[in-house]
Design a protein around this motif. Structure first.
Motif, PDB file in Angstrom:
ATOM      1  N   ALA A 145       0.832  -1.208   0.000  1.00  0.00           N
ATOM      2  CA  ALA A 145       0.000   0.000   0.000  1.00  0.00           C
ATOM      3  C   ALA A 145       0.865   1.255   0.000  1.00  0.00           C
ATOM      4  CB  ALA A 145      -0.939  -0.016   1.204  1.00  0.00           C
ATOM      5  N   GLY A 146       2.049   1.172  -0.601  1.00  0.00           N
ATOM      6  CA  GLY A 146       2.943   2.323  -0.672  1.00  0.00           C
ATOM      7  C   GLY A 146       2.638   3.180  -1.899  1.00  0.00           C
ATOM      8  N   GLY A 147       3.617   3.969  -2.297  1.00  0.00           N
ATOM      9  CA  GLY A 147       3.423   4.895  -3.416  1.00  0.00           C
ATOM     10  C   GLY A 147       3.055   4.192  -4.712  1.00  0.00           C
ATOM     11  N   ALA A 149       1.664   1.288  -5.070  1.00  0.00           N
ATOM     12  CA  ALA A 149       0.329   0.704  -4.947  1.00  0.00           C
ATOM     13  C   ALA A 149      -0.760   1.748  -5.196  1.00  0.00           C
ATOM     14  CB  ALA A 149       0.148   0.080  -3.570  1.00  0.00           C
ATOM     15  N   ASN A 168      -1.805  -5.377   3.058  1.00  0.00           N
ATOM     16  CA  ASN A 168      -0.535  -4.742   3.398  1.00  0.00           C
ATOM     17  C   ASN A 168      -0.124  -5.133   4.806  1.00  0.00           C
ATOM     18  OD1 ASN A 168       1.580  -2.917   2.649  1.00  0.00           O
ATOM     19  ND2 ASN A 168       0.770  -1.491   4.168  1.00  0.00           N
ATOM     20  N   THR A 210       3.334  -5.197  -5.110  1.00  0.00           N
ATOM     21  CA  THR A 210       3.919  -3.842  -5.146  1.00  0.00           C
ATOM     22  C   THR A 210       4.830  -3.628  -3.949  1.00  0.00           C
ATOM     23  OG1 THR A 210       2.321  -2.601  -3.796  1.00  0.00           O
ATOM     24  CG2 THR A 210       1.692  -3.057  -6.080  1.00  0.00           C
TER      25      THR A 210
HETATM   26  P1  ATR Z   1       6.901   2.134  -3.225  1.00  0.00           P
HETATM   27  O1  ATR Z   1       6.898   3.607  -3.466  1.00  0.00           O
HETATM   28  O2  ATR Z   1       7.832   1.371  -4.137  1.00  0.00           O
HETATM   29  O3  ATR Z   1       5.529   1.551  -3.201  1.00  0.00           O
HETATM   30  P2  ATR Z   1       6.996   2.217  -0.362  1.00  0.00           P
HETATM   31  O4  ATR Z   1       6.048   3.366  -0.407  1.00  0.00           O
HETATM   32  O5  ATR Z   1       8.179   2.301   0.554  1.00  0.00           O
HETATM   33  O6  ATR Z   1       7.594   1.913  -1.788  1.00  0.00           O
HETATM   34  O7  ATR Z   1       6.176   0.881  -0.041  1.00  0.00           O
HETATM   35  C1  ATR Z   1       6.766  -0.323   0.251  1.00  0.00           C
HETATM   36  C2  ATR Z   1       5.696  -1.390   0.446  1.00  0.00           C
HETATM   37  O8  ATR Z   1       6.352  -2.629   0.741  1.00  0.00           O
HETATM   38  C3  ATR Z   1       4.752  -1.117   1.609  1.00  0.00           C
HETATM   39  O9  ATR Z   1       3.479  -1.620   1.301  1.00  0.00           O
HETATM   40  C4  ATR Z   1       5.410  -1.913   2.735  1.00  0.00           C
HETATM   41  O10 ATR Z   1       4.514  -2.296   3.763  1.00  0.00           O
HETATM   42  P3  ATR Z   1       4.272  -1.340   5.070  1.00  0.00           P
HETATM   43  O11 ATR Z   1       3.264  -0.315   4.652  1.00  0.00           O
HETATM   44  O12 ATR Z   1       3.776  -2.246   6.108  1.00  0.00           O
HETATM   45  O13 ATR Z   1       5.617  -0.737   5.393  1.00  0.00           O
HETATM   46  C5  ATR Z   1       5.859  -3.134   1.986  1.00  0.00           C
HETATM   47  N1  ATR Z   1       6.912  -3.847   2.700  1.00  0.00           N
HETATM   48  C6  ATR Z   1       8.210  -3.478   2.860  1.00  0.00           C
HETATM   49  N2  ATR Z   1       8.891  -4.411   3.573  1.00  0.00           N
HETATM   50  C7  ATR Z   1       7.999  -5.394   3.904  1.00  0.00           C
HETATM   51  C8  ATR Z   1       8.080  -6.633   4.646  1.00  0.00           C
HETATM   52  N3  ATR Z   1       9.233  -7.050   5.199  1.00  0.00           N
HETATM   53  N4  ATR Z   1       6.947  -7.373   4.742  1.00  0.00           N
HETATM   54  C9  ATR Z   1       5.790  -6.966   4.194  1.00  0.00           C
HETATM   55  N5  ATR Z   1       5.650  -5.804   3.485  1.00  0.00           N
HETATM   56  C10 ATR Z   1       6.730  -5.028   3.340  1.00  0.00           C
END
Ligand code: ATR
Length: 296
Positions: A145-147, A149, A168, A210
């Motif tokens: 659910a980050g950027g 997504a 997420n 994502t």
């Molecule tokens: P982007 O812009 O590429 O989407 P981001 O905004 O940093 O990058 O988002 C990273 C995504 O990966 C998020 O959904 C993050 O989950 P959280 O909202 O809980 O942080 C997910 N993510 C990163 N590491 C993770 C892990 N070890 N297990 C599950 N989800 C993870």
């Protein structure tokens, strides 16, 4: 030399754009935009511009783009995609809804418009690699659910996906995203918990990763694909490596797979066309060139 002077020297009076970020050395955008410049014999330049994550530095960028006659615009990467919004003259509706800008286009009157082409890139790569996938035939599962997504969920709502299951690790972020991006009408964004991710694959037509899981130097994505129909498409937006564990596992059970390189290439098209003119498409040769640049 300061980075603006370097960019101006490289452009040598020709129309130019650049990737703007902090850091910016790792970006593949110059390789993919440079491919099109050459392919279409455009006498222009696409460079790199390191800009610090500070308001004053972004103001300097905006002033530079406005006042430099041959500046056509730029791409933005981390960490500027959100902070740039209040500094631009206009934000197009898609970027406004996503809440992030990855492309700035200077208009004929010198004003700056912010766009977001990530959702476009995502859908175009899906169309090319899984042309049989139909948005309205069943539920879709999106992990993360980050950027990225936000842009992807928004684009999937635009093409009429009836039910999007959003999962997420941090559930609250998924709820916020679901609330912000559920359109009026009957389409639904259902937020599941991270522990349910394997169960939620039941009946899905498309699974999208994502999250950063599966990226080089990150842990792999732990998910059981048993419930995912064999006709479903599996799309991992990670592009280093191109073949993630998720895609390898999906491919071995017969699912159609889409890697993240197509999205990276296609998201660059609208910017190139707006800055330099020619309509462009993604070719196998360009894919190879950028994959080689990635070391993929
Ligand atoms: P982007 O812009 O590429 O989407 P981001 O905004 O940093 O990058 O988002 C990273 C995504 O990966 C998020 O959904 C993050 O989950 P959280 O909202 O809980 O942080 C997910 N993510 C990163 N590491 C993770 C892990 N070890 N297990 C599950 N989800 C993870």
């Amino acid at each position: 030399m300061n980075p603006y002077d370097t960019l101006l020297a490289e452009a040598a009076g020709r129309p130019f754009a650049a990737i703007v970020g902090w850091p910016v050395e790792h970006s593949r955008s110059p390789a993919l935009q440079g491919f099109w410049l050459k392919q279409h014999h455009v006498d222009g330049h696409y460079g790199r511009l390191p800009v610090k994550p500070e308001r004053a530095a972004l103001e300097e960028l905006v002033a530079f783009l406005r006042k430099t006659p041959n500046a056509r615009g730029c791409n933005l990467t981390l960490p500027h995609k959100v902070e740039i919004l209040p500094l631009l003259d206009r934000i197009d509706p898609v970027a406004r809804r996503i809440g992030a800008v990855n492309t700035i286009v200077k208009q004929a009157d010198g004003t700056l418009e912010g766009r977001n082409t990530d959702g476009f890139g995502f859908l175009e790569a899906l169309k090319y690699n899984a042309p049989h996938w139909m948005p309205d035939t069943g539920p879709v599962v999106v992990l993360g659910a980050g950027g990225a997504a936000r842009a992807i969920v928004s684009s999937l709502m635009d093409v009429g996906v009836p039910e999007l299951r959003l999962v997420n690790r941090t559930r609250g972020t998924a709820i916020d995203l679901g609330v912000a991006l559920t359109p009026p009408g009957g389409q639904r964004i259902v937020v599941g918990s991270w522990d349910e991710r394997s169960e939620l694959l039941d009946g899905a037509t498309l699974l999208v990763n994502t999250t950063s899981l599966g990226m080089k130097d990150q842990p792999g994505l732990d998910i059981d694909l048993a419930k995912l129909p064999h006709e479903a498409v599996v799309y991992d937006i990670v592009y280093v490596p191109l073949e993630t564990y998720l895609l390898a596992a999906a491919r071995s059970r017969g699912n159609r797979c889409v890697d993240g390189l197509g999205m990276l290439l296609h998201q660059g098209r609208p910017g190139f066309e707006a800055w330099f003119g020619p309509r462009v498409d993604v070719s196998a040769a360009q894919r190879h060139a950028v994959a080689a640049d990635l070391g993929a």
